[in-house]
Design a protein around this motif. Structure first.
Motif, PDB file in Angstrom:
ATOM      1  N   TYR A  70      -1.669 -36.277 -12.134  1.00  0.00           N
ATOM      2  CA  TYR A  70      -0.660 -36.498 -10.885  1.00  0.00           C
ATOM      3  C   TYR A  70      -0.119 -35.062 -10.767  1.00  0.00           C
ATOM      4  O   TYR A  70       1.101 -34.950 -10.276  1.00  0.00           O
ATOM      5  CB  TYR A  70       0.537 -37.326 -11.453  1.00  0.00           C
ATOM      6  N   HIS A  71      -0.873 -34.014 -10.901  1.00  0.00           N
ATOM      7  CA  HIS A  71      -0.456 -32.660 -10.617  1.00  0.00           C
ATOM      8  C   HIS A  71      -1.199 -32.091  -9.326  1.00  0.00           C
ATOM      9  O   HIS A  71      -2.246 -32.436  -8.980  1.00  0.00           O
ATOM     10  CB  HIS A  71      -0.599 -31.906 -11.858  1.00  0.00           C
ATOM     11  N   LYS A  72      -0.462 -31.268  -8.680  1.00  0.00           N
ATOM     12  CA  LYS A  72      -1.185 -30.786  -7.505  1.00  0.00           C
ATOM     13  C   LYS A  72      -0.931 -29.130  -7.543  1.00  0.00           C
ATOM     14  O   LYS A  72       0.279 -28.710  -8.119  1.00  0.00           O
ATOM     15  CB  LYS A  72      -0.282 -31.203  -6.291  1.00  0.00           C
ATOM     16  N   PRO A  73      -1.905 -28.498  -7.055  1.00  0.00           N
ATOM     17  CA  PRO A  73      -1.763 -26.853  -7.191  1.00  0.00           C
ATOM     18  C   PRO A  73      -1.024 -26.468  -6.024  1.00  0.00           C
ATOM     19  O   PRO A  73      -0.880 -27.110  -5.100  1.00  0.00           O
ATOM     20  CB  PRO A  73      -3.259 -26.612  -7.086  1.00  0.00           C
ATOM     21  N   GLU A  74      -0.511 -25.131  -6.441  1.00  0.00           N
ATOM     22  CA  GLU A  74       0.312 -24.647  -5.414  1.00  0.00           C
ATOM     23  C   GLU A  74      -0.832 -23.898  -4.194  1.00  0.00           C
ATOM     24  O   GLU A  74      -1.749 -23.146  -4.732  1.00  0.00           O
ATOM     25  CB  GLU A  74       0.857 -23.536  -6.126  1.00  0.00           C
ATOM     26  N   VAL A  75      -0.263 -23.812  -3.103  1.00  0.00           N
ATOM     27  CA  VAL A  75      -1.146 -22.949  -2.042  1.00  0.00           C
ATOM     28  C   VAL A  75      -0.092 -22.030  -1.593  1.00  0.00           C
ATOM     29  O   VAL A  75       0.773 -22.226  -0.879  1.00  0.00           O
ATOM     30  CB  VAL A  75      -1.532 -24.116  -1.091  1.00  0.00           C
ATOM     31  N   ARG A  76      -0.619 -20.815  -1.642  1.00  0.00           N
ATOM     32  CA  ARG A  76       0.175 -19.723  -1.429  1.00  0.00           C
ATOM     33  C   ARG A  76       0.142 -19.543   0.093  1.00  0.00           C
ATOM     34  O   ARG A  76      -0.642 -20.050   0.983  1.00  0.00           O
ATOM     35  CB  ARG A  76      -0.307 -18.414  -1.828  1.00  0.00           C
ATOM     36  N   GLU A  77       1.191 -18.566   0.718  1.00  0.00           N
ATOM     37  CA  GLU A  77       1.147 -18.242   2.196  1.00  0.00           C
ATOM     38  C   GLU A  77      -0.391 -17.536   2.601  1.00  0.00           C
ATOM     39  O   GLU A  77      -0.513 -17.849   3.714  1.00  0.00           O
ATOM     40  CB  GLU A  77       2.119 -17.390   2.340  1.00  0.00           C
ATOM     41  N   ASP A  78      -0.938 -17.093   1.782  1.00  0.00           N
ATOM     42  CA  ASP A  78      -2.157 -16.628   2.197  1.00  0.00           C
ATOM     43  C   ASP A  78      -3.353 -17.431   2.036  1.00  0.00           C
ATOM     44  O   ASP A  78      -4.481 -17.269   2.414  1.00  0.00           O
ATOM     45  CB  ASP A  78      -2.555 -14.952   1.718  1.00  0.00           C
ATOM     46  N   LYS A  79      -3.153 -18.701   1.939  1.00  0.00           N
ATOM     47  CA  LYS A  79      -3.863 -20.160   1.714  1.00  0.00           C
ATOM     48  C   LYS A  79      -4.773 -20.116   0.434  1.00  0.00           C
ATOM     49  O   LYS A  79      -5.696 -20.935   0.437  1.00  0.00           O
ATOM     50  CB  LYS A  79      -4.672 -20.091   3.155  1.00  0.00           C
ATOM     51  N   LYS A  80      -4.326 -19.150  -0.507  1.00  0.00           N
ATOM     52  CA  LYS A  80      -5.100 -19.171  -1.648  1.00  0.00           C
ATOM     53  C   LYS A  80      -4.662 -20.282  -2.624  1.00  0.00           C
ATOM     54  O   LYS A  80      -3.490 -20.396  -2.488  1.00  0.00           O
ATOM     55  CB  LYS A  80      -4.872 -17.646  -2.323  1.00  0.00           C
ATOM     56  N   ILE A  81      -5.280 -20.875  -3.154  1.00  0.00           N
ATOM     57  CA  ILE A  81      -5.020 -22.075  -4.195  1.00  0.00           C
ATOM     58  C   ILE A  81      -4.857 -21.467  -5.629  1.00  0.00           C
ATOM     59  O   ILE A  81      -5.482 -20.842  -6.184  1.00  0.00           O
ATOM     60  CB  ILE A  81      -5.959 -23.200  -4.112  1.00  0.00           C
ATOM     61  N   VAL A  82      -3.649 -21.840  -6.352  1.00  0.00           N
ATOM     62  CA  VAL A  82      -3.493 -21.332  -7.377  1.00  0.00           C
ATOM     63  C   VAL A  82      -3.964 -22.426  -8.374  1.00  0.00           C
ATOM     64  O   VAL A  82      -3.227 -23.733  -8.404  1.00  0.00           O
ATOM     65  CB  VAL A  82      -1.946 -21.309  -7.636  1.00  0.00           C
ATOM     66  N   PRO A  83      -4.900 -22.290  -9.211  1.00  0.00           N
ATOM     67  CA  PRO A  83      -5.501 -23.276 -10.191  1.00  0.00           C
ATOM     68  C   PRO A  83      -4.520 -23.745 -11.039  1.00  0.00           C
ATOM     69  O   PRO A  83      -3.284 -23.177 -11.257  1.00  0.00           O
ATOM     70  CB  PRO A  83      -6.669 -22.731 -10.819  1.00  0.00           C
ATOM     71  N   LEU A  84      -4.476 -25.027 -11.690  1.00  0.00           N
ATOM     72  CA  LEU A  84      -3.586 -25.675 -12.499  1.00  0.00           C
ATOM     73  C   LEU A  84      -4.120 -25.065 -13.713  1.00  0.00           C
ATOM     74  O   LEU A  84      -5.271 -24.585 -13.729  1.00  0.00           O
ATOM     75  CB  LEU A  84      -3.673 -27.113 -12.190  1.00  0.00           C
ATOM     76  N   GLN A  85      -3.306 -25.320 -14.942  1.00  0.00           N
ATOM     77  CA  GLN A  85      -3.580 -24.968 -16.288  1.00  0.00           C
ATOM     78  C   GLN A  85      -3.347 -25.878 -17.082  1.00  0.00           C
ATOM     79  O   GLN A  85      -2.222 -26.558 -17.149  1.00  0.00           O
ATOM     80  CB  GLN A  85      -2.918 -23.689 -16.722  1.00  0.00           C
TER      81      GLN A  85
END
Length: 277
Positions: A70-85
């Motif tokens: 039930y977790h979602k990764p962060e999407v930065r302003e530059d559209k890069k996705i930050v992977p979960l850990q």
């Protein structure tokens, strides 16, 4: 970002990622994803920076296996996705984006575009090893990944019975065809030890994966037992390499040692060359 543009970027390799390792079975239901996450955790235990990419767009299981449903990764302003850990791994999956009770009904080009975006738009940072949990089959996703990345190698997972080994052999052939080194074959659900009498039962047969490895002249990496704790740990998002590293999880560490040695002994990733017979 258009799939073609991402493919062009990824074909140079993923910035900061030293080795990319595909784990495949070419068949569903043989425990490949469970092997993928436990091998990734075992590799991370060797002081390696490890990530895992769930490339099964239609049936992503890594979120549940990693206790990140039930977790979602962060999407930065530059559209890069930050992977979960979790468990020391960086994790990315389409399952973080699409709810687990929703189906994905896409044609091949859309699937390839999604895979290439997961590869090209995820901010993996510095990794020693990126483990890629491949989907069943030998189709669009496999070709897309082998064309986009200079894979360091592939590991093939199979159960011992003939019906699974038919597809495992196709998987080995596919990677040979695209010039990706097959680092070895794992026999999963190899045997069951009765908790009452200690007798070993070869429920799905025995030795078929090792024979297949010999037929293709690739290493046999080892056997993983059929064990209730592996199943329950997978369902609960608690891998046995975390909860029982010296017990049921021990074979994964032994196999990871062999994979690590082969990655270190290699000359690094090589460019795949697709050939037609």
């Amino acid at each position: 970002m258009a799939a073609k543009k991402v493919l062009q970027q990824a074909s140079k390799g993923i910035a900061g990622v030293k080795h990319t390792l595909a784990v495949t079975s070419a068949k569903g239901g043989v425990g490949k994803s469970t092997c993928s996450i436990n091998l990734a955790i075992a590799l991370a235990a060797k002081q390696q920076r490890v990530g895992i990419l769930d490339a099964d767009i239609f049936g992503p299981s890594i979120p549940k296996l990693m206790n990140l449903t039930y977790h979602k990764p962060e999407v930065r302003e530059d559209k890069k996705i930050v992977p979960l850990q979790n468990y020391g791994l960086k994790v990315m999956s389409s399952g973080f984006i699409v709810p687990q009770d929703k189906s994905i009904v896409w044609r091949g080009p859309m699937v390839m575009g999604a895979v290439n975006q997961l590869l090209g738009d995820t901010e993996w940072g510095e990794l020693d090893i990126l483990v890629i949990d491949m989907p069943p089959g030998t189709g669009d996703t496999h070709l897309s990944i082998t064309q986009a990345l200079n894979l360091s190698g592939a590991v093939v997972v199979s159960t011992p019975q003939d019906i699974a080994l038919i597809d495992a052999r196709r998987g080995i052939h596919m990677f040979n065809s695209v010039n990706v080194p097959v680092l070895g074959v794992i026999e999963n659900m190899s045997y069951f030890i009765c908790s009452n009498c200690g007798t070993q039962h070869d429920i799905f047969g025995h030795g078929g994966a090792e024979e297949t490895a010999q037929d293709f002249d690739v290493p046999f990496l080892g056997r993983i037992p059929l064990h209730p704790q592996i199943r329950s740990g997978s369902d609960e998002g608690k891998p046995v390499t975390i909860v029982q590293p010296e017990g049921v999880g021990a074979p994964y560490f032994e196999i990871a040692d062999l994979i690590y040695e082969k990655l270190q002994a290699g000359d690094g990733p090589g460019g795949p060359e697709i050939t037609m017979d």
